[in-house]
Design a protein around this motif. Structure first.
Motif, PDB file in Angstrom:
ATOM      1  N   TRP A  23       1.057  -0.632  -0.334  1.00 16.26           N
ATOM      2  CA  TRP A  23       0.099  -0.035   0.316  1.00 16.26           C
ATOM      3  C   TRP A  23       0.781   1.317  -0.009  1.00 16.26           C
ATOM      4  O   TRP A  23       0.309   2.258  -1.034  1.00 16.26           O
ATOM      5  CB  TRP A  23      -0.520  -0.065   1.232  1.00 16.26           C
ATOM      6  CG  TRP A  23      -1.489   1.128   1.280  1.00 16.26           C
ATOM      7  CD1 TRP A  23      -1.990   2.005   1.936  1.00 16.26           C
ATOM      8  CD2 TRP A  23      -3.274   1.666   0.426  1.00 16.26           C
ATOM      9  NE1 TRP A  23      -2.999   3.766   2.052  1.00 16.26           N
ATOM     10  CE2 TRP A  23      -3.089   2.407   0.989  1.00 16.26           C
ATOM     11  CE3 TRP A  23      -3.794   1.284  -0.514  1.00 16.26           C
ATOM     12  CZ2 TRP A  23      -4.306   3.372   0.415  1.00 16.26           C
ATOM     13  CZ3 TRP A  23      -4.674   0.737  -1.593  1.00 16.26           C
ATOM     14  CH2 TRP A  23      -4.994   2.928  -1.099  1.00 16.26           C
ATOM     15  N   TYR A  26       1.780   1.851  -3.107  1.00 17.98           N
ATOM     16  CA  TYR A  26       0.897   2.713  -4.340  1.00 17.98           C
ATOM     17  C   TYR A  26       0.334   4.157  -3.672  1.00 17.98           C
ATOM     18  O   TYR A  26       0.333   4.657  -4.707  1.00 17.98           O
ATOM     19  CB  TYR A  26      -0.688   1.472  -4.450  1.00 17.98           C
ATOM     20  CG  TYR A  26      -1.906   2.392  -4.466  1.00 17.98           C
ATOM     21  CD1 TYR A  26      -1.970   2.666  -6.042  1.00 17.98           C
ATOM     22  CD2 TYR A  26      -2.596   3.121  -3.599  1.00 17.98           C
ATOM     23  CE1 TYR A  26      -2.784   3.619  -6.264  1.00 17.98           C
ATOM     24  CE2 TYR A  26      -3.516   3.473  -4.258  1.00 17.98           C
ATOM     25  CZ  TYR A  26      -3.916   3.991  -5.204  1.00 17.98           C
ATOM     26  OH  TYR A  26      -5.007   4.548  -6.240  1.00 17.98           O
ATOM     27  N   GLN A  29       2.964   5.722  -5.834  1.00 15.87           N
ATOM     28  CA  GLN A  29       2.956   5.202  -7.449  1.00 15.87           C
ATOM     29  C   GLN A  29       1.740   7.140  -7.520  1.00 15.87           C
ATOM     30  O   GLN A  29       1.931   8.198  -8.347  1.00 15.87           O
ATOM     31  CB  GLN A  29       2.987   4.454  -7.901  1.00 15.87           C
ATOM     32  CG  GLN A  29       3.630   3.908  -7.863  1.00 15.87           C
ATOM     33  CD  GLN A  29       3.098   2.083  -8.004  1.00 15.87           C
ATOM     34  OE1 GLN A  29       2.124   1.913  -7.258  1.00 15.87           O
ATOM     35  NE2 GLN A  29       3.759   1.130  -8.552  1.00 15.87           N
ATOM     36  N   LYS A  48      -6.298   7.325  -2.921  1.00 19.34           N
ATOM     37  CA  LYS A  48      -5.723   7.494  -1.881  1.00 19.34           C
ATOM     38  C   LYS A  48      -6.329   6.618  -0.276  1.00 19.34           C
ATOM     39  O   LYS A  48      -6.248   6.182   0.395  1.00 19.34           O
ATOM     40  CB  LYS A  48      -4.865   8.568  -1.132  1.00 19.34           C
ATOM     41  CG  LYS A  48      -3.844   9.030  -1.765  1.00 19.34           C
ATOM     42  CD  LYS A  48      -3.094  10.234  -1.200  1.00 19.34           C
ATOM     43  CE  LYS A  48      -1.760  10.937  -1.817  1.00 19.34           C
ATOM     44  NZ  LYS A  48      -1.525  12.066  -1.472  1.00 19.34           N
ATOM     45  N   HIS A  77     -11.636  -1.196  -4.263  1.00 19.47           N
ATOM     46  CA  HIS A  77     -11.340   0.041  -4.525  1.00 19.47           C
ATOM     47  C   HIS A  77     -11.535   1.577  -4.821  1.00 19.47           C
ATOM     48  O   HIS A  77     -11.546   2.921  -4.175  1.00 19.47           O
ATOM     49  CB  HIS A  77      -9.663   0.500  -4.486  1.00 19.47           C
ATOM     50  CG  HIS A  77      -8.812   2.056  -5.016  1.00 19.47           C
ATOM     51  ND1 HIS A  77      -8.687   2.165  -5.926  1.00 19.47           N
ATOM     52  CD2 HIS A  77      -8.081   2.249  -4.050  1.00 19.47           C
ATOM     53  CE1 HIS A  77      -8.032   3.810  -6.362  1.00 19.47           C
ATOM     54  NE2 HIS A  77      -7.960   3.405  -4.483  1.00 19.47           N
ATOM     55  N   ALA A 101      -3.823  -2.315  -1.111  1.00 19.93           N
ATOM     56  CA  ALA A 101      -3.389  -1.636  -2.973  1.00 19.93           C
ATOM     57  C   ALA A 101      -3.031  -2.867  -4.069  1.00 19.93           C
ATOM     58  O   ALA A 101      -3.034  -1.982  -5.119  1.00 19.93           O
ATOM     59  CB  ALA A 101      -1.606  -2.089  -2.621  1.00 19.93           C
ATOM     60  N   ALA A 104      -6.621  -1.625  -5.561  1.00 18.87           N
ATOM     61  CA  ALA A 104      -6.346   0.060  -6.026  1.00 18.87           C
ATOM     62  C   ALA A 104      -5.152  -0.201  -7.487  1.00 18.87           C
ATOM     63  O   ALA A 104      -5.673   0.833  -8.235  1.00 18.87           O
ATOM     64  CB  ALA A 104      -5.184   0.501  -5.048  1.00 18.87           C
ATOM     65  N   TRP A 105      -4.300  -1.147  -7.652  1.00 21.12           N
ATOM     66  CA  TRP A 105      -4.059  -1.226  -9.151  1.00 21.12           C
ATOM     67  C   TRP A 105      -4.639  -1.652  -9.842  1.00 21.12           C
ATOM     68  O   TRP A 105      -4.618  -1.732 -11.028  1.00 21.12           O
ATOM     69  CB  TRP A 105      -2.719  -2.653  -9.088  1.00 21.12           C
ATOM     70  CG  TRP A 105      -1.300  -1.574  -7.998  1.00 21.12           C
ATOM     71  CD1 TRP A 105      -1.128  -0.784  -8.343  1.00 21.12           C
ATOM     72  CD2 TRP A 105      -0.349  -2.674  -6.826  1.00 21.12           C
ATOM     73  NE1 TRP A 105       0.565  -0.786  -7.538  1.00 21.12           N
ATOM     74  CE2 TRP A 105       0.373  -1.656  -6.856  1.00 21.12           C
ATOM     75  CE3 TRP A 105      -0.379  -3.724  -5.986  1.00 21.12           C
ATOM     76  CZ2 TRP A 105       1.578  -1.244  -5.961  1.00 21.12           C
ATOM     77  CZ3 TRP A 105       0.737  -3.466  -5.652  1.00 21.12           C
ATOM     78  CH2 TRP A 105       1.290  -2.492  -5.299  1.00 21.12           C
ATOM     79  N   GLU A 311       4.855  -9.721  -6.141  1.00 17.72           N
ATOM     80  CA  GLU A 311       5.120  -8.413  -5.613  1.00 17.72           C
ATOM     81  C   GLU A 311       6.417  -8.565  -4.789  1.00 17.72           C
ATOM     82  O   GLU A 311       6.861  -9.242  -4.227  1.00 17.72           O
ATOM     83  CB  GLU A 311       4.174  -7.940  -4.450  1.00 17.72           C
ATOM     84  CG  GLU A 311       3.574  -7.454  -3.166  1.00 17.72           C
ATOM     85  CD  GLU A 311       2.358  -9.095  -3.113  1.00 17.72           C
ATOM     86  OE1 GLU A 311       2.042  -9.168  -1.895  1.00 17.72           O
ATOM     87  OE2 GLU A 311       2.163  -9.240  -4.277  1.00 17.72           O
ATOM     88  N   ASN A 332       1.828  -8.446 -10.167  1.00 20.32           N
ATOM     89  CA  ASN A 332       1.019  -7.262  -9.876  1.00 20.32           C
ATOM     90  C   ASN A 332       2.524  -6.490  -8.120  1.00 20.32           C
ATOM     91  O   ASN A 332       3.081  -7.397  -7.424  1.00 20.32           O
ATOM     92  CB  ASN A 332       0.157  -7.207  -8.404  1.00 20.32           C
ATOM     93  CG  ASN A 332      -1.156  -7.595  -9.750  1.00 20.32           C
ATOM     94  OD1 ASN A 332      -1.310  -7.024 -10.981  1.00 20.32           O
ATOM     95  ND2 ASN A 332      -1.600  -8.412  -9.335  1.00 20.32           N
ATOM     96  N   GLY A 333       2.433  -5.039  -8.756  1.00 24.11           N
ATOM     97  CA  GLY A 333       3.674  -4.812  -7.584  1.00 24.11           C
ATOM     98  C   GLY A 333       5.223  -5.483  -7.622  1.00 24.11           C
ATOM     99  O   GLY A 333       5.329  -5.615  -6.482  1.00 24.11           O
ATOM    100  N   PHE A 413      -0.091   5.400 -15.243  1.00 23.99           N
ATOM    101  CA  PHE A 413      -0.924   6.383 -14.157  1.00 23.99           C
ATOM    102  C   PHE A 413      -1.428   7.514 -14.667  1.00 23.99           C
ATOM    103  O   PHE A 413      -3.102   7.267 -13.998  1.00 23.99           O
ATOM    104  CB  PHE A 413      -0.065   6.335 -13.029  1.00 23.99           C
ATOM    105  CG  PHE A 413       0.354   4.646 -12.480  1.00 23.99           C
ATOM    106  CD1 PHE A 413      -0.302   5.498 -10.979  1.00 23.99           C
ATOM    107  CD2 PHE A 413       0.907   3.886 -12.309  1.00 23.99           C
ATOM    108  CE1 PHE A 413      -0.505   4.221  -9.882  1.00 23.99           C
ATOM    109  CE2 PHE A 413       0.707   2.147 -11.496  1.00 23.99           C
ATOM    110  CZ  PHE A 413       0.590   3.404 -10.148  1.00 23.99           C
TER     111      PHE A 413
END
Length: 431
Positions: A23, A26, A29, A48, A77, A101, A104-105, A311, A332-333, A413
């Motif tokens: 998180w 993210y 980012q 956020k 999210h 996170a 959110a992604w 991640e 992811n991540g 993004f």
């Protein structure tokens, strides 16, 4: 000054941008992309803060008659552009901040590829390897019942993720349908074909990774055939991507999974390795390659590096060792912001996860559409639609990157956050 104080003091500890977990990454980012949002920046706090986070207790009776309790999560999210969409993972390290996170992604990913979804994610903290199939079924059904009040074909559509599969989705669909009193095939995607699943779904994420890699290679004037490839993770994503590289004439020289790392400078025969892992716990022991240390995986010189595991795999601890031209994030991540900076300074062309691994959710979208219409496409049609959408998404992000002189990640993004916040702004606030 007042808004700064309000924002700072209203954030719970797990929303702290100094947290180095998923998180926190993210949040960093989002901070990096905020200067490019113009007037939409007034809405950035929307990104956020998850819209909804649900933590549930999942009690089940085990095969030996004892009662076990597991903690489950479902986070939505953002739903400004459509219903939530995102997988459900079974893993012993699952926690709320990680699921936040990942949700959110998913918001960013769906918007970057321009799918009509918001972002969501779910998980249960469980080591799936330690439980029988019947126990996992009971866990899945109880979890589905607990989160049933917030999921649905027009609310939030789960899908497979780490340690879940089409069977898991079948149990989820059946449980939801029984509670609703009517069959609802569209509540999940990644289902078996017999229950309204889509052809091409299993290979979709890996195929999307391969398509994104090919588009990146065009940007660099690099040929795929004859190139050297490193793949971390040999499940649906890494295995499919490796096979497609192999079939295109590339040499997959090093592969790593949970059992270890194998290397062959002349290229590993992926078809033989896929057959091998069907009868073994993983890739270790494959007779056509040599075992090397997991640390040495990152130092192998390649043209393409595909992290397709979990991640936070590429950090400041190993970024300096990496010798590749194109990094395509299948997981992811997998790359921390600090490592991202190091690799960018080294001239590594990074294709971010929110673009490169969007193939899975893209075909999930196709499945969702097919379930609503009760009209199904051929696998060839699915693959053609997937490849076209992935190419278009990569090209639009690449154009934004060139226009602003930023990385593909920042460009992705910019594209995604702009789409999400434009939807938020025109919808307004209710009440």
């Amino acid at each position: 000054m007042t808004s700064e104080i309000t924002t700072s003091h209203s954030l719970p500890s797990y929303l702290n941008p100094n947290d180095l977990g998923a998180w926190g990454i993210y949040l960093q980012q989002i901070d990096r992309v905020t200067p490019y949002l113009g007037s939409l920046g007034r809405w950035v706090e929307t990104l956020k803060r998850p819209k909804r986070s649900l933590i549930v207790d999942v009690p089940v009776e085990l095969d030996n008659g004892t009662i076990a309790h597991f903690e489950g999560y479902r986070v939505q999210h953002n739903t400004s552009r459509g219903p939530g969409k995102g997988g459900v993972r079974f893993h012993q390290d699952v926690c709320l901040s990680e699921v936040m996170a990942l949700a959110a992604w998913m918001s960013i990913k769906n918007a970057a590829v321009n799918l009509p979804f918001g972002g969501a994610k779910g998980g249960i903290r469980i080591d799936a390897r330690k439980y029988s199939k019947k126990e996992l079924e009971r866990v899945t059904r109880r979890y589905t019942s607990e989160i049933g009040l917030i999921i649905g074909p027009t609310k939030d559509i789960p899908a497979p993720d780490v340690n879940t599969n089409s069977q898991t989705m079948a149990w989820m669909m059946d449980t939801y349908s029984m509670n609703e009193g009517a069959t609802s095939t569209g509540v999940v995607t990644g289902k078996p074909i017999a229950l309204g699943g889509s052809l091409g779904r299993i290979e979709a994420t890996g195929r999307g990774v391969f398509v994104a890699a090919c588009e990146a290679a065009k940007d660099l004037g690099l040929g795929v055939s004859g190139s050297r490839v490193a793949v971390q993770g040999f499940g649906n994503v890494g295995g499919t991507a490796a096979r497609l590289f192999h079939e295109t004439g590339a040499k997959v020289v090093v592969i790593q999974d949970h059992t270890g790392t194998i290397f062959n400078e002349n290229g590993i025969n992926i078809h033989d390795l896929l057959n091998y892992v069907e009868d073994h716990p993983g890739i270790m022991g494959f007779p056509e390659a040599t075992a090397i240390s997991n640390e040495d995986f990152w130092a192998v010189a390649t043209e393409f590096l595909i992290p397709a595991a979990l991640e936070n795999q590429i950090t400041i601890k190993n970024a300096d060792q990496i010798k590749t031209k194109i990094l395509v994030e299948g997981a992811n991540g997998p790359t921390t912001p600090e490592a991202d900076d190091i690799l960018t300074q080294k001239g590594v062309h990074i294709v971010p996860d929110v673009i490169s691994n969007a193939g899975g959710v893209t075909v999930s979208y196709f499945e969702w559409v097919q379930d609503f219409s009760s009209f199904f496409w051929s696998e060839e049609e699915i693959n053609q639609r997937l490849e076209r959408l992935m190419r278009d998404a990569y090209r639009s992000v690449s154009d934004v990157a060139k226009h602003h002189g930023v990385s593909l990640r920042t460009a992705a993004f910019i594209v995604a956050c702009t789409r999400i916040l434009e939807a938020r702004e025109v919808r307004g606030l209710y009440p």
